[in-house]
Design a protein around this motif. Structure first.
Motif, PDB file in Angstrom:
ATOM      1  N   THR A  53       0.978  -1.521   0.039  1.00  0.00           N
ATOM      2  CA  THR A  53      -0.272  -0.191  -0.120  1.00  0.00           C
ATOM      3  C   THR A  53       0.909   1.465  -0.186  1.00  0.00           C
ATOM      4  OG1 THR A  53      -0.291   0.174   2.510  1.00  0.00           O
ATOM      5  CG2 THR A  53      -1.927  -1.030   1.385  1.00  0.00           C
ATOM      6  N   ASP A  54       0.407   2.216   0.467  1.00  0.00           N
ATOM      7  CA  ASP A  54       0.648   3.578  -0.110  1.00  0.00           C
ATOM      8  C   ASP A  54       2.145   3.374  -1.575  1.00  0.00           C
ATOM      9  OD1 ASP A  54       0.719   4.913   3.044  1.00  0.00           O
ATOM     10  OD2 ASP A  54      -0.116   3.039   2.992  1.00  0.00           O
ATOM     11  N   MET A  55       1.607   3.897  -1.500  1.00  0.00           N
ATOM     12  CA  MET A  55       2.445   3.734  -3.026  1.00  0.00           C
ATOM     13  C   MET A  55       1.926   5.086  -4.135  1.00  0.00           C
ATOM     14  SD  MET A  55       2.576  -0.066  -4.660  1.00  0.00           S
ATOM     15  CE  MET A  55       0.965  -0.883  -4.577  1.00  0.00           C
ATOM     16  N   GLY A  56       2.440   5.915  -4.299  1.00  0.00           N
ATOM     17  CA  GLY A  56       2.452   6.842  -5.742  1.00  0.00           C
ATOM     18  C   GLY A  56       2.110   6.017  -7.047  1.00  0.00           C
ATOM     19  N   TYR A  57       2.536   5.197  -7.360  1.00  0.00           N
ATOM     20  CA  TYR A  57       2.684   3.857  -8.420  1.00  0.00           C
ATOM     21  C   TYR A  57       2.944   2.677  -8.136  1.00  0.00           C
ATOM     22  CZ  TYR A  57       7.409   4.846  -9.865  1.00  0.00           C
ATOM     23  OH  TYR A  57       8.951   5.561  -9.806  1.00  0.00           O
ATOM     24  N   VAL A  58       2.465   2.038  -9.393  1.00  0.00           N
ATOM     25  CA  VAL A  58       3.279   0.784  -8.970  1.00  0.00           C
ATOM     26  C   VAL A  58       4.130   0.118 -10.309  1.00  0.00           C
ATOM     27  CG1 VAL A  58       2.535  -2.145  -8.689  1.00  0.00           C
ATOM     28  CG2 VAL A  58       1.216  -0.397  -8.213  1.00  0.00           C
ATOM     29  N   SER A  59       5.616   0.299  -9.948  1.00  0.00           N
ATOM     30  CA  SER A  59       6.391  -0.482 -11.100  1.00  0.00           C
ATOM     31  C   SER A  59       6.824  -1.809 -11.142  1.00  0.00           C
ATOM     32  CB  SER A  59       7.713   0.282  -9.951  1.00  0.00           C
ATOM     33  OG  SER A  59       8.160  -0.353  -9.419  1.00  0.00           O
ATOM     34  N   ASP A  60       7.574  -1.704 -11.955  1.00  0.00           N
ATOM     35  CA  ASP A  60       7.340  -2.985 -12.983  1.00  0.00           C
ATOM     36  C   ASP A  60       8.666  -3.818 -11.861  1.00  0.00           C
ATOM     37  OD1 ASP A  60       6.616  -2.376 -15.307  1.00  0.00           O
ATOM     38  OD2 ASP A  60       7.544  -2.313 -16.536  1.00  0.00           O
ATOM     39  N   ARG A  61       9.013  -3.083 -11.223  1.00  0.00           N
ATOM     40  CA  ARG A  61      10.293  -4.160 -10.321  1.00  0.00           C
ATOM     41  C   ARG A  61       9.179  -4.304  -9.167  1.00  0.00           C
ATOM     42  NH1 ARG A  61      11.566  -2.403  -5.484  1.00  0.00           N
ATOM     43  NH2 ARG A  61      10.747   0.010  -6.094  1.00  0.00           N
ATOM     44  N   ILE A  62       8.306  -3.754  -8.480  1.00  0.00           N
ATOM     45  CA  ILE A  62       6.962  -4.087  -7.689  1.00  0.00           C
ATOM     46  C   ILE A  62       6.710  -5.508  -7.901  1.00  0.00           C
ATOM     47  CG2 ILE A  62       5.734  -3.501  -6.351  1.00  0.00           C
ATOM     48  CD1 ILE A  62       7.072  -0.582  -5.791  1.00  0.00           C
ATOM     49  N   LYS A  63       6.518  -4.911  -9.037  1.00  0.00           N
ATOM     50  CA  LYS A  63       5.009  -6.022 -10.037  1.00  0.00           C
ATOM     51  C   LYS A  63       5.452  -7.411 -10.212  1.00  0.00           C
ATOM     52  CE  LYS A  63       2.250  -2.635 -13.485  1.00  0.00           C
ATOM     53  NZ  LYS A  63       2.251  -2.470 -14.821  1.00  0.00           N
ATOM     54  N   GLY A  64       7.166  -7.504 -10.499  1.00  0.00           N
ATOM     55  CA  GLY A  64       7.881  -8.973 -10.473  1.00  0.00           C
ATOM     56  C   GLY A  64       8.208  -9.166  -8.918  1.00  0.00           C
ATOM     57  N   THR A  65       8.149  -8.315  -7.963  1.00  0.00           N
ATOM     58  CA  THR A  65       7.680  -9.070  -6.681  1.00  0.00           C
ATOM     59  C   THR A  65       6.694  -9.782  -6.167  1.00  0.00           C
ATOM     60  OG1 THR A  65       9.724  -6.936  -6.148  1.00  0.00           O
ATOM     61  CG2 THR A  65       8.382  -7.697  -4.069  1.00  0.00           C
ATOM     62  N   LEU A  66       5.707  -8.861  -6.130  1.00  0.00           N
ATOM     63  CA  LEU A  66       4.756  -9.682  -5.941  1.00  0.00           C
ATOM     64  C   LEU A  66       3.945 -10.829  -7.113  1.00  0.00           C
ATOM     65  CD1 LEU A  66       2.733  -6.014  -5.291  1.00  0.00           C
ATOM     66  CD2 LEU A  66       4.629  -6.967  -3.626  1.00  0.00           C
ATOM     67  N   LYS A  67       4.835 -10.567  -8.102  1.00  0.00           N
ATOM     68  CA  LYS A  67       3.856 -11.615  -8.688  1.00  0.00           C
ATOM     69  C   LYS A  67       3.700 -12.629  -8.092  1.00  0.00           C
ATOM     70  CE  LYS A  67       4.179 -12.402 -13.996  1.00  0.00           C
ATOM     71  NZ  LYS A  67       2.674 -11.499 -14.064  1.00  0.00           N
ATOM     72  N   GLU A  68       3.413 -14.338  -8.553  1.00  0.00           N
ATOM     73  CA  GLU A  68       3.224 -15.833  -7.647  1.00  0.00           C
ATOM     74  C   GLU A  68       2.521 -16.129  -6.611  1.00  0.00           C
ATOM     75  OE1 GLU A  68       3.422 -18.110  -9.977  1.00  0.00           O
ATOM     76  OE2 GLU A  68       4.012 -17.249 -11.300  1.00  0.00           O
ATOM     77  N   ALA A  69       2.356 -14.161  -5.415  1.00  0.00           N
ATOM     78  CA  ALA A  69       1.550 -14.510  -4.557  1.00  0.00           C
ATOM     79  C   ALA A  69       1.255 -15.529  -4.709  1.00  0.00           C
ATOM     80  CB  ALA A  69       1.255 -13.132  -3.831  1.00  0.00           C
ATOM     81  N   ASN A  70       0.142 -15.800  -3.494  1.00  0.00           N
ATOM     82  CA  ASN A  70      -1.436 -16.782  -3.052  1.00  0.00           C
ATOM     83  C   ASN A  70      -2.269 -15.851  -3.314  1.00  0.00           C
ATOM     84  OD1 ASN A  70       1.093 -18.662  -2.297  1.00  0.00           O
ATOM     85  ND2 ASN A  70      -0.345 -19.679  -3.967  1.00  0.00           N
ATOM     86  N   ALA A  71      -1.822 -14.333  -1.987  1.00  0.00           N
ATOM     87  CA  ALA A  71      -2.612 -13.783  -1.670  1.00  0.00           C
ATOM     88  C   ALA A  71      -1.927 -12.491  -1.211  1.00  0.00           C
ATOM     89  CB  ALA A  71      -3.118 -14.248  -0.097  1.00  0.00           C
ATOM     90  N   LEU A  72      -2.847 -11.287  -1.744  1.00  0.00           N
ATOM     91  CA  LEU A  72      -2.256 -10.078  -1.412  1.00  0.00           C
ATOM     92  C   LEU A  72      -3.255  -8.975  -1.113  1.00  0.00           C
ATOM     93  CD1 LEU A  72      -1.926 -10.510  -5.321  1.00  0.00           C
ATOM     94  CD2 LEU A  72      -0.348  -8.767  -4.238  1.00  0.00           C
ATOM     95  N   VAL A  73      -2.892  -8.420  -0.247  1.00  0.00           N
ATOM     96  CA  VAL A  73      -3.389  -6.511   0.323  1.00  0.00           C
ATOM     97  C   VAL A  73      -2.154  -5.605  -0.599  1.00  0.00           C
ATOM     98  CG1 VAL A  73      -3.668  -5.254   2.425  1.00  0.00           C
ATOM     99  CG2 VAL A  73      -3.046  -8.210   2.626  1.00  0.00           C
ATOM    100  N   PHE A  74      -3.648  -5.014  -1.408  1.00  0.00           N
ATOM    101  CA  PHE A  74      -3.492  -4.244  -2.218  1.00  0.00           C
ATOM    102  C   PHE A  74      -3.674  -2.870  -2.235  1.00  0.00           C
ATOM    103  CE2 PHE A  74      -2.091  -2.638  -6.651  1.00  0.00           C
ATOM    104  CZ  PHE A  74      -0.718  -3.049  -6.625  1.00  0.00           C
ATOM    105  N   GLU A  75      -3.369  -2.020  -2.389  1.00  0.00           N
ATOM    106  CA  GLU A  75      -3.298  -0.588  -2.607  1.00  0.00           C
ATOM    107  C   GLU A  75      -4.534  -0.414  -3.269  1.00  0.00           C
ATOM    108  OE1 GLU A  75      -2.534   3.747  -0.972  1.00  0.00           O
ATOM    109  OE2 GLU A  75      -1.378   3.197  -2.782  1.00  0.00           O
ATOM    110  N   SER A  76      -6.316   0.669  -3.139  1.00  0.00           N
ATOM    111  CA  SER A  76      -7.146   0.932  -3.892  1.00  0.00           C
ATOM    112  C   SER A  76      -6.823   2.324  -3.524  1.00  0.00           C
ATOM    113  CB  SER A  76      -7.963  -0.295  -4.475  1.00  0.00           C
ATOM    114  OG  SER A  76      -9.192   1.044  -5.534  1.00  0.00           O
ATOM    115  N   ASN A  77      -6.861   3.010  -3.132  1.00  0.00           N
ATOM    116  CA  ASN A  77      -6.949   4.486  -2.038  1.00  0.00           C
ATOM    117  C   ASN A  77      -7.939   5.402  -2.911  1.00  0.00           C
ATOM    118  OD1 ASN A  77      -6.567   7.475  -1.391  1.00  0.00           O
ATOM    119  ND2 ASN A  77      -5.703   6.409  -0.008  1.00  0.00           N
ATOM    120  N   HIS A  78      -8.036   5.735  -4.262  1.00  0.00           N
ATOM    121  CA  HIS A  78      -9.240   6.515  -4.268  1.00  0.00           C
ATOM    122  C   HIS A  78     -10.263   6.456  -5.726  1.00  0.00           C
ATOM    123  CE1 HIS A  78      -5.553   7.972  -5.860  1.00  0.00           C
ATOM    124  NE2 HIS A  78      -6.176   8.511  -7.021  1.00  0.00           N
TER     125      HIS A  78
END
Length: 263
Positions: free
Chosen positions: A142-167
């Motif tokens: 959470t608390d991200m201004g944007y989601v970079s390709d690096r972050i996407k790669g880190t989160l990929k293959e997660a079984n569960a995600l808690v992910f920001e959807s702020n506004h």
């Protein structure tokens, strides 16, 4: 591995993660009394917590950190810049309770491994976490201004995600916030909108992904129904099925914890 989003939103954030041998609290952005109430609701006790992980120094993430750590003698883990930024806010902490967990590093707590990654946000050195246990993967971002390709790669293959959807962008633009605050939220160091969150999730979700918790919703510029509807619509357009036979979308709440979910 199980987890509960104890509270999520601008009024306070906290998350609980447990494995067979480890119990972790991530952030404590509410009062000590409220944190105790949230733990009671999920049938757990703060006295069982092995460590508090701190993502960054904003008050909605650290309000209760010092109080809880002192009362229950829990060690606190944060990176060096976050420690410096939050020291005056959380009060005195004993030396033997102060630990450094630097951005981009991994740390194992018995049977649970924590992977850290940096995000773009207007804090000293904000970071979030991926939890690994027995070939299962849980991610908090959470608390991200944007989601970079690096972050996407880190989160990929997660079984569960808690992910920001702020506004919702239109609600924010038409809302009561002064322009400088709107510009901050919309900027690269602010928060991710519903639509941008869904587009990022479309790149992250794999066949392993089962649960997504839409988190850190703005009380003024979003609604649970709108966040979920936007996610469902965008994901459908991107070829991702939600609901039965697909990814399950869950709400989070600023005042009430989610039930303990198995990853």
């Amino acid at each position: 591995m199980r987890f509960s989003v104890l509270a999520s939103g601008s009024t306070g954030n906290a998350m609980y993660v447990e494995s067979e041998r480890t119990k972790l609290l991530i952030d404590a952005g509410l009062s000590g009394k409220k944190m105790e109430e949230l733990f009671q609701t999920i049938g757990r006790s703060l006295s069982e917590v092995d460590a508090i992980l701190v993502s960054h120094e904003h008050s909605d993430h650290i309000k209760g950190v010092g109080i809880v750590a002192r009362k229950y003698n829990i060690p606190i883990y944060a990176n060096e810049k976050t420690w410096k930024a939050m020291e005056t806010s959380i009060g005195p902490v004993q030396t033997d309770q102060r630990f450094h967990l630097e951005t981009g590093s991994n740390l194992s707590f018995q049977d649970l491994t924590v992977e850290t990654f940096g995000v773009s946000h207007d804090a000293a050195d904000p970071m979030f976490f991926v939890f690994h246990e027995n070939n299962r993967k849980l991610a908090l971002a959470t608390d991200m201004g944007y989601v970079s390709d690096r972050i996407k790669g880190t989160l990929k293959e997660a079984n569960a995600l808690v992910f920001e959807s702020n506004h919702d962008i239109n609600m924010l633009r038409m809302g009561r916030y002064p322009w400088n605050v709107k510009r901050r939220i919309l900027g690269d160091m602010g928060h991710v909108s519903n639509e941008d969150a869904a587009l990022a999730l479309a790149d992250i979700i794999t066949d392993k992904t089962r649960h997504i918790y839409l988190a850190h919703l703005s009380l003024d510029n979003n609604m649970k129904e709108l966040a979920k509807m936007t996610a469902e619509q965008v994901l459908l357009e991107e070829g991702v099925t939600c609901g039965t036979g697909g990814v399950l979308l869950h709400d989070t709440d600023p005042y009430h914890p989610t039930s303990l979910q198995i990853v």
